[in-house]
Motif scaffolding. Structure first.
Motif, mmCIF file in Angstrom:
data_model
loop_
_atom_site.group_PDB
_atom_site.id
_atom_site.type_symbol
_atom_site.label_atom_id
_atom_site.label_comp_id
_atom_site.label_asym_id
_atom_site.label_seq_id
_atom_site.Cartn_x
_atom_site.Cartn_y
_atom_site.Cartn_z
ATOM 1 N N PHE A 1 0.806 -1.222 0.000
ATOM 2 C CA PHE A 1 0.000 0.000 0.000
ATOM 3 C C PHE A 1 0.840 1.274 0.000
ATOM 4 O O PHE A 1 0.301 2.371 -0.109
ATOM 5 C CB PHE A 1 -0.929 0.032 1.220
ATOM 6 C CG PHE A 1 -1.905 -1.110 1.279
ATOM 7 C CD1 PHE A 1 -2.262 -1.811 0.145
ATOM 8 C CD2 PHE A 1 -2.476 -1.477 2.490
ATOM 9 C CE1 PHE A 1 -3.170 -2.864 0.198
ATOM 10 C CE2 PHE A 1 -3.396 -2.520 2.558
ATOM 11 C CZ PHE A 1 -3.743 -3.222 1.412
ATOM 12 N N GLU B 1 -1.797 5.246 4.502
ATOM 13 C CA GLU B 1 -0.652 4.668 3.811
ATOM 14 C C GLU B 1 0.584 5.560 3.873
ATOM 15 O O GLU B 1 1.570 5.309 3.194
ATOM 16 C CB GLU B 1 -0.993 4.375 2.350
ATOM 17 C CG GLU B 1 -1.990 3.254 2.162
ATOM 18 C CD GLU B 1 -3.425 3.704 2.392
ATOM 19 O OE1 GLU B 1 -4.129 3.016 3.162
ATOM 20 O OE2 GLU B 1 -3.841 4.730 1.828
ATOM 21 N N GLY C 1 -7.554 -3.595 0.668
ATOM 22 C CA GLY C 1 -7.421 -3.111 2.041
ATOM 23 C C GLY C 1 -8.763 -3.172 2.745
ATOM 24 O O GLY C 1 -9.525 -4.124 2.582
ATOM 25 N N THR C 2 -9.071 -2.145 3.517
ATOM 26 C CA THR C 2 -10.330 -2.134 4.262
ATOM 27 C C THR C 2 -11.529 -2.009 3.325
ATOM 28 O O THR C 2 -11.441 -1.479 2.220
ATOM 29 C CB THR C 2 -10.364 -0.977 5.269
ATOM 30 O OG1 THR C 2 -10.207 0.269 4.569
ATOM 31 C CG2 THR C 2 -9.269 -1.123 6.314
ATOM 32 N N TYR D 1 -8.214 -8.008 6.756
ATOM 33 C CA TYR D 1 -8.103 -8.196 5.310
ATOM 34 C C TYR D 1 -6.803 -8.880 4.901
ATOM 35 O O TYR D 1 -6.640 -9.281 3.742
ATOM 36 C CB TYR D 1 -8.238 -6.852 4.587
ATOM 37 C CG TYR D 1 -7.216 -5.808 4.982
ATOM 38 C CD1 TYR D 1 -5.929 -5.817 4.449
ATOM 39 C CD2 TYR D 1 -7.537 -4.802 5.889
ATOM 40 C CE1 TYR D 1 -4.989 -4.863 4.815
ATOM 41 C CE2 TYR D 1 -6.601 -3.839 6.260
ATOM 42 C CZ TYR D 1 -5.333 -3.879 5.720
ATOM 43 O OH TYR D 1 -4.410 -2.938 6.087
ATOM 44 N N GLY E 1 -2.135 -0.773 10.121
ATOM 45 C CA GLY E 1 -3.155 -0.507 9.116
ATOM 46 C C GLY E 1 -4.261 -1.532 9.057
ATOM 47 O O GLY E 1 -5.108 -1.460 8.157
ATOM 48 N N ASN E 2 -4.294 -2.471 10.005
ATOM 49 C CA ASN E 2 -5.382 -3.467 9.998
ATOM 50 C C ASN E 2 -6.014 -3.665 11.374
ATOM 51 O O ASN E 2 -6.609 -4.704 11.644
ATOM 52 C CB ASN E 2 -4.892 -4.806 9.441
ATOM 53 C CG ASN E 2 -3.900 -5.523 10.360
ATOM 54 O OD1 ASN E 2 -3.234 -4.890 11.192
ATOM 55 N ND2 ASN E 2 -3.786 -6.832 10.206
#
Length: 326
Positions: A114, A145, A230-231, A288, A313-314
Motif C-alpha cells: 500500500f 498509507e 485493504g479495508t 483483510y 493498518g489493519n
C-alpha cells in the motif's frame, strides 16, 4: 500451520528498534468532557445468556488459547453493529483535539503493497520477522498509507492506526466501552452454536464471499476476488444473525481484556473479563490480511494480541455499553 501471532496478525511497536528510540506519547491523554450524551439507538441490544465459547476445531490454534469449549454466561449488553468509522472518529478528534499515539510517535505500521513509491523511498525500517510490515513515518488514522494518502472515499471504512489506548479514549468520549472477549464472541456468533464463522462452517457458501480477507499468494499477490485489497466499508457483506457487520475479516478489533492463552481455562465463566494484568491486549475478528495458508484467524473463536500502544493498518475497534438498570 503458522502459530506466531506477532508474525501473522499485526506488528507491535516493541518489535522494531525504531520503536525503542521513539519518545513515548502520553498514553493518559484525557479527551475533553464535552461529548454528546451517549446514544444507544443505533446499538444492538443483546440479552446475554449462556453460550459455548471457544473451539476445539482442528483448524484452530490451541496455543492461542482458543479452547477448551466452555459454557460462559453473560448479562445483557449493547454493542455497535459496525466498527467505528473514519467519519465517527473524525468527529471525536474535532470535538476533543485528541492526538493518537501514531501521531505522537510519528509513525505507524503499513502493509508494504500500500506504500507509494515516493513514501517507500523514505522507509528505513521493516519488521524482521514480518517484512511486509513497514514503519512509515507520517502514517496515522488520517493518512493510512503515509503522508501522501488521505481518507477520500473512505469515510465509511473502519478507522485504523488506532491503539488500544486511542480506542479507550474514544469510548470514554462516546460514553461507551470496549467489549470483553466473551461479549465480542457471543455477539460475533450471531446466535449460532459451535460454528466456525458468523454465518456457518463453510467459508464461501455457494461460492459467495462473506467477508474481507486475503485471496491469492500472501504477501505479494492479492486477487481481490472479494472486491477489496485493504479495508472495506463497515457495512460491506451481510450481517450476522444479530445484525453485526464484518466480525470476520476487514480489521482486527480491540477488546478490553488483557491477553492470556491460559487464564480462561480456570477463570470465571460468569461475565469473564480476562486476567487482572498483562503485557498485551486481546484482539478479535481477523483482518483483510488473513489467509488460511498462514493465519485463518477470521474464525469467531480465533484470538490475537498486541501491546496497548501499537497501531497498524489493519486494527480498529467497535464499542459496547452496559445496560442501565432502572
Amino acid at each position: 500451520m503458522e502459530t506466531n501471532m506477532s508474525a501473522c496478525c499485526s506488528a507491535s511497536r516493541n518489535s522494531t528498534a525504531q520503536a525503542q528510540q521513539s519518545d513515548s506519547p502520553d498514553a493518559q491523554i484525557e479527551p475533553r468532557n464535552d461529548a454528546p450524551a451517549s446514544n444507544r439507538e443505533n446499538m444492538v441490544l443483546l440479552n446475554g445468556g449462556t453460550f459455548l465459547m471457544g473451539t476445539d476445531d482442528q483448524e484452530g490454534f490451541p496455543s492461542d488459547g482458543e479452547g477448551p469449549i466452555r459454557e460462559v454466561t453473560l448479562k445483557p449488553f449493547y454493542i455497535d453493529p459496525c466498527a467505528v468509522t473514519n467519519a465517527e472518529f473524525k468527529q471525536f478528534i474535532d470535538q476533543t483535539g485528541y492526538k493518537t499515539e501514531a501521531e505522537a510517535f510519528g509513525w505507524s505500521f503499513v502493509f508494504h503493497l500500500f506504500v507509494s513509491e515516493a513514501t517507500a523511498r523514505n522507509v528505513k525500517t521493516t519488521v524482521q520477522q514480518t517484512p511486509w510490515w513497514w514503519v512509515v513515518e507520517g502514517a496515522d488514522w488520517q493518512h493510512p498509507e503515509g503522508p501522501d494518502s488521505d481518507l477520500a472515499e473512505r469515510m465509511d471504512h473502519p478507522v485504523i492506526h488506532v491503539s488500544w489506548n486511542d480506542a479507550m479514549a474514544y469510548c470514554k468520549w462516546a460514553g461507551k466501552r470496549l467489549p470483553t472477549e466473551a461479549e465480542w464472541e457471543f455477539a460475533a456468533r450471531g446466535g449460532l452454536t459451535k460454528k466456525r464463522y458468523p454465518w456457518g462452517d463453510e467459508l464461501k457458501p455457494g461460492g459467495k464471499h462473506m467477508c474481507n480477507i486475503w485471496q491469492g499468494k500472501f504477501p505479494d499477490k492479492n486477487n481481490k476476488s472479494d472486491g477489496y485489497a485493504g479495508t472495506a466499508p463497515v457495512r460491506a457483506f451481510e450481517p450476522n444473525g444479530f445484525g453485526l457487520y464484518n466480525v470476520s475479516g476487514n480489521v482486527w478489533e480491540w477488546c478490553s481484556d488483557w491477553f492470556s492463552p491460559t487464564y480462561h481455562a480456570k477463570g470465571k465463566r460468569d461475565n469473564p473479563s480476562g486476567p487482572p494484568k498483562g503485557e498485551a491486549r486481546s484482539m478479535r475478528g481477523g483482518s483483510y490480511l488473513c489467509h488460511r495458508s498462514y493465519c485463518n484467524r477470521y474464525r469467531v473463536a480465533a484470538r490475537s494480541k498486541n501491546t496497548p500502544d501499537s497501531s497498524t493498518g489493519n486494527i480498529g475497534f467497535r464499542c459496547a455499553a452496559d445496560v442501565s438498570i432502572t
